[in-house]
Design a protein around this motif. Sequence first.
Motif, PDB file in Angstrom:
ATOM      1  N   VAL A 183       0.832  -1.192   0.000  1.00  0.00           N
ATOM      2  CA  VAL A 183       0.000   0.000   0.000  1.00  0.00           C
ATOM      3  C   VAL A 183       0.874   1.251   0.000  1.00  0.00           C
ATOM      4  N   ILE A 184       1.946   1.219   0.774  1.00  0.00           N
ATOM      5  CA  ILE A 184       2.841   2.376   0.858  1.00  0.00           C
ATOM      6  C   ILE A 184       3.499   2.652  -0.493  1.00  0.00           C
ATOM      7  N   VAL A 185       3.960   1.595  -1.164  1.00  0.00           N
ATOM      8  CA  VAL A 185       4.569   1.774  -2.485  1.00  0.00           C
ATOM      9  C   VAL A 185       3.560   2.366  -3.459  1.00  0.00           C
ATOM     10  N   ASP A 186       2.333   1.833  -3.451  1.00  0.00           N
ATOM     11  CA  ASP A 186       1.292   2.358  -4.335  1.00  0.00           C
ATOM     12  C   ASP A 186       1.024   3.831  -4.064  1.00  0.00           C
ATOM     13  N   LEU A 187       0.897   4.184  -2.795  1.00  0.00           N
ATOM     14  CA  LEU A 187       0.602   5.563  -2.437  1.00  0.00           C
ATOM     15  C   LEU A 187       1.744   6.501  -2.810  1.00  0.00           C
ATOM     16  N   LEU A 188       2.973   6.037  -2.657  1.00  0.00           N
ATOM     17  CA  LEU A 188       4.131   6.852  -3.004  1.00  0.00           C
ATOM     18  C   LEU A 188       4.132   7.168  -4.496  1.00  0.00           C
ATOM     19  N   ILE A 189       3.854   6.155  -5.307  1.00  0.00           N
ATOM     20  CA  ILE A 189       3.808   6.370  -6.757  1.00  0.00           C
ATOM     21  C   ILE A 189       2.626   7.261  -7.121  1.00  0.00           C
ATOM     22  N   TRP A 190       1.472   7.030  -6.473  1.00  0.00           N
ATOM     23  CA  TRP A 190       0.288   7.855  -6.726  1.00  0.00           C
ATOM     24  C   TRP A 190       0.564   9.317  -6.422  1.00  0.00           C
ATOM     25  N   ASN A 241      -4.892  12.806 -13.372  1.00  0.00           N
ATOM     26  CA  ASN A 241      -6.122  13.587 -13.450  1.00  0.00           C
ATOM     27  C   ASN A 241      -6.179  14.426 -14.716  1.00  0.00           C
ATOM     28  N   ASP A 242      -5.042  14.920 -15.154  1.00  0.00           N
ATOM     29  CA  ASP A 242      -5.008  15.664 -16.413  1.00  0.00           C
ATOM     30  C   ASP A 242      -5.410  14.760 -17.573  1.00  0.00           C
ATOM     31  N   ILE A 243      -4.870  13.536 -17.600  1.00  0.00           N
ATOM     32  CA  ILE A 243      -5.218  12.582 -18.655  1.00  0.00           C
ATOM     33  C   ILE A 243      -6.698  12.217 -18.579  1.00  0.00           C
ATOM     34  N   ARG A 244      -7.203  11.996 -17.356  1.00  0.00           N
ATOM     35  CA  ARG A 244      -8.611  11.628 -17.196  1.00  0.00           C
ATOM     36  C   ARG A 244      -9.541  12.725 -17.749  1.00  0.00           C
ATOM     37  N   LYS A 245      -9.221  13.964 -17.477  1.00  0.00           N
ATOM     38  CA  LYS A 245     -10.083  15.054 -17.933  1.00  0.00           C
ATOM     39  C   LYS A 245      -9.889  15.362 -19.417  1.00  0.00           C
ATOM     40  N   ARG A 246      -8.628  15.510 -19.830  1.00  0.00           N
ATOM     41  CA  ARG A 246      -8.330  15.976 -21.183  1.00  0.00           C
ATOM     42  C   ARG A 246      -8.442  14.877 -22.236  1.00  0.00           C
ATOM     43  N   GLN A 247      -7.903  13.699 -21.919  1.00  0.00           N
ATOM     44  CA  GLN A 247      -7.798  12.659 -22.938  1.00  0.00           C
ATOM     45  C   GLN A 247      -8.919  11.625 -22.840  1.00  0.00           C
ATOM     46  N   LEU A 248      -9.297  11.270 -21.592  1.00  0.00           N
ATOM     47  CA  LEU A 248     -10.250  10.175 -21.406  1.00  0.00           C
ATOM     48  C   LEU A 248     -11.675  10.639 -21.112  1.00  0.00           C
ATOM     49  N   LYS A 249     -11.853  11.948 -20.885  1.00  0.00           N
ATOM     50  CA  LYS A 249     -13.177  12.508 -20.600  1.00  0.00           C
ATOM     51  C   LYS A 249     -13.811  11.858 -19.364  1.00  0.00           C
ATOM     52  N   PRO A 301     -14.101  12.011 -14.917  1.00  0.00           N
ATOM     53  CA  PRO A 301     -13.970  12.947 -13.793  1.00  0.00           C
ATOM     54  C   PRO A 301     -12.644  12.724 -13.072  1.00  0.00           C
ATOM     55  N   PRO A 302     -12.091  13.769 -12.476  1.00  0.00           N
ATOM     56  CA  PRO A 302     -10.829  13.625 -11.735  1.00  0.00           C
ATOM     57  C   PRO A 302     -11.012  12.839 -10.455  1.00  0.00           C
ATOM     58  N   ILE A 303      -9.897  12.399  -9.902  1.00  0.00           N
ATOM     59  CA  ILE A 303      -9.888  11.667  -8.643  1.00  0.00           C
ATOM     60  C   ILE A 303      -9.374  12.603  -7.562  1.00  0.00           C
ATOM     61  N   TYR A 314      -7.343  14.092  -4.695  1.00  0.00           N
ATOM     62  CA  TYR A 314      -5.970  13.865  -4.239  1.00  0.00           C
ATOM     63  C   TYR A 314      -5.938  13.203  -2.869  1.00  0.00           C
ATOM     64  N   PHE A 315      -7.018  13.375  -2.127  1.00  0.00           N
ATOM     65  CA  PHE A 315      -7.026  12.863  -0.761  1.00  0.00           C
ATOM     66  C   PHE A 315      -7.678  11.490  -0.653  1.00  0.00           C
ATOM     67  N   SER A 316      -8.091  10.931  -1.801  1.00  0.00           N
ATOM     68  CA  SER A 316      -8.702   9.603  -1.777  1.00  0.00           C
ATOM     69  C   SER A 316      -7.619   8.534  -1.734  1.00  0.00           C
ATOM     70  N   THR A 317      -8.024   7.316  -1.383  1.00  0.00           N
ATOM     71  CA  THR A 317      -7.102   6.183  -1.468  1.00  0.00           C
ATOM     72  C   THR A 317      -6.682   6.013  -2.914  1.00  0.00           C
ATOM     73  N   TYR A 318      -5.462   5.617  -3.143  1.00  0.00           N
ATOM     74  CA  TYR A 318      -4.952   5.488  -4.509  1.00  0.00           C
ATOM     75  C   TYR A 318      -5.920   4.681  -5.366  1.00  0.00           C
ATOM     76  N   TYR A 319      -6.355   5.281  -6.469  1.00  0.00           N
ATOM     77  CA  TYR A 319      -7.403   4.709  -7.300  1.00  0.00           C
ATOM     78  C   TYR A 319      -6.851   3.726  -8.339  1.00  0.00           C
ATOM     79  N   GLY A 320      -5.578   3.775  -8.586  1.00  0.00           N
ATOM     80  CA  GLY A 320      -5.026   2.988  -9.681  1.00  0.00           C
ATOM     81  C   GLY A 320      -4.449   1.656  -9.278  1.00  0.00           C
ATOM     82  N   SER A 321      -4.693   1.187  -8.071  1.00  0.00           N
ATOM     83  CA  SER A 321      -4.140  -0.090  -7.646  1.00  0.00           C
ATOM     84  C   SER A 321      -4.789  -1.224  -8.425  1.00  0.00           C
ATOM     85  N   ILE A 322      -4.127  -2.378  -8.436  1.00  0.00           N
ATOM     86  CA  ILE A 322      -4.610  -3.515  -9.220  1.00  0.00           C
ATOM     87  C   ILE A 322      -5.264  -4.566  -8.342  1.00  0.00           C
TER      88      ILE A 322
END
Length: 434
Positions: free
Chosen positions: A143-150, A158-166, A168-170, A172-180
């Motif tokens: 979890v720590i490694v994931d959060l550090l990378i996040w 978030n820039d990619i989510r809004k600009r490229q993928l259309k 909503p942003p995530i 910054y204070f949420s749990t890392y959203y990109g974990s597998i």
Amino acid sequence: MLYVQEVGHHVRLATHINFSDFVKSAGVEFYPLGGDPRVLAGYMARNKGLPVAKGELSIQREQLEAIMESILPACTEPDIKTGAPFRAQAIIANPPAYGQSHVAEALNVPLHILFTVPWTPTYEFPSPIAHLPQSPGNRLSYVIVDLLIWWIIRGHINDIRKRQLKLPPISYFSTYYGSIYHLPTTYMWSRHVLPKPKDWGPEVDVVGYCFLNLGYKYQPQEELVDWIKKGPRPIYVGFGSMLLDDSRRTTDIILEALKHTGQRGILDRGWGDLGISSDFPDDIFLLENCPHDWLFPQCSAVVHHGGGGTTAAGLKAGCPTTIVPFFGDQFFWGDRIHEKGLGPEPIPVNQLTVEALSNAIRFMLDPEVKCRATEIAQLMENEDGVAAAVDAFHRHLPDELPVPPASVVENHHHPNIIQWFFVQIGTICCQVCS
């Protein structure tokens, strides 16, 4: 990927431009990802795999951004040369791609994680990326490694989510959203080397090593074949894509250790230019670009950086192994090799000395170590990692594969300028090297 293609799927393999010829030679469609693996390897080696060096964070961030920017076009853009259309209906990716889950969300397609390094939290051992000792906090380390990378990539995600993928942003204070952790995940290593942890659920499979078997059609140079036949089996030494701070010094250490132990040696130049500008005695052979599955069976033992593929090839050949880790999971595999009695304790590259390497060579030449390595190789013969990985992928697929929504595809016209830049640099470098 070739096997997946053979069972009826249209497969595109997206990776760095450096590997274009290799991918195409296997008959698989290629698409370039951004980023330069040599820059990434150098950064990771200097910082032991963790993005903690303040002065170099911009290097890591720039590379990751280039990779993330290129994932959507890799899934939706026509073939670069032929113009043939392509629309991904499923994505197979490894965790360090980072943008993969967001692209899969935007395209509404299934995502399957395929990797050679443990990334799913477990109580049985710590994250290989963190390189920590066994402790009650093993699971927390993931979890720590994931959060550090996040924390490093959150802005660009978030820039990619809004600009490229259309999307909503995530927060910054949420749990890392990109974990597998919640995704179907397939790990490619032998259970005889590292059994599946008991706290991993049915969504996680450990299928065995996956081999390309390039050796069966490899035509070695006559000089190499003649040299191998002239004496006892040599020891292989090579560090693959790892970069060396001082190639000459490292080469001298290896040559002295081989001399002290009375062994012949094959030195693989690799990206670190091992063996460059050195005069070799007759019992040393300098080599470039030789398939491990052909070469390692000719060797008595192997010394390498501990990459997942190289480790697998050495074990398959029944070779006692010394791992000289540079960063990340290489330390982890070095520890596993030693725990299994297949080699000495790993020697971190910055601690490589003539004495340490000489002792490691003597350890590997012990008949009992060779016997254990042979036993592991025989157990691995009963595993078909490729077929098992394809079965795992199919088992987790939905009954019908979706088609990417037109809105995301149509809104994406050209790769980001960062990706374009790295593709051009990579192409030029490949032309110069070839």
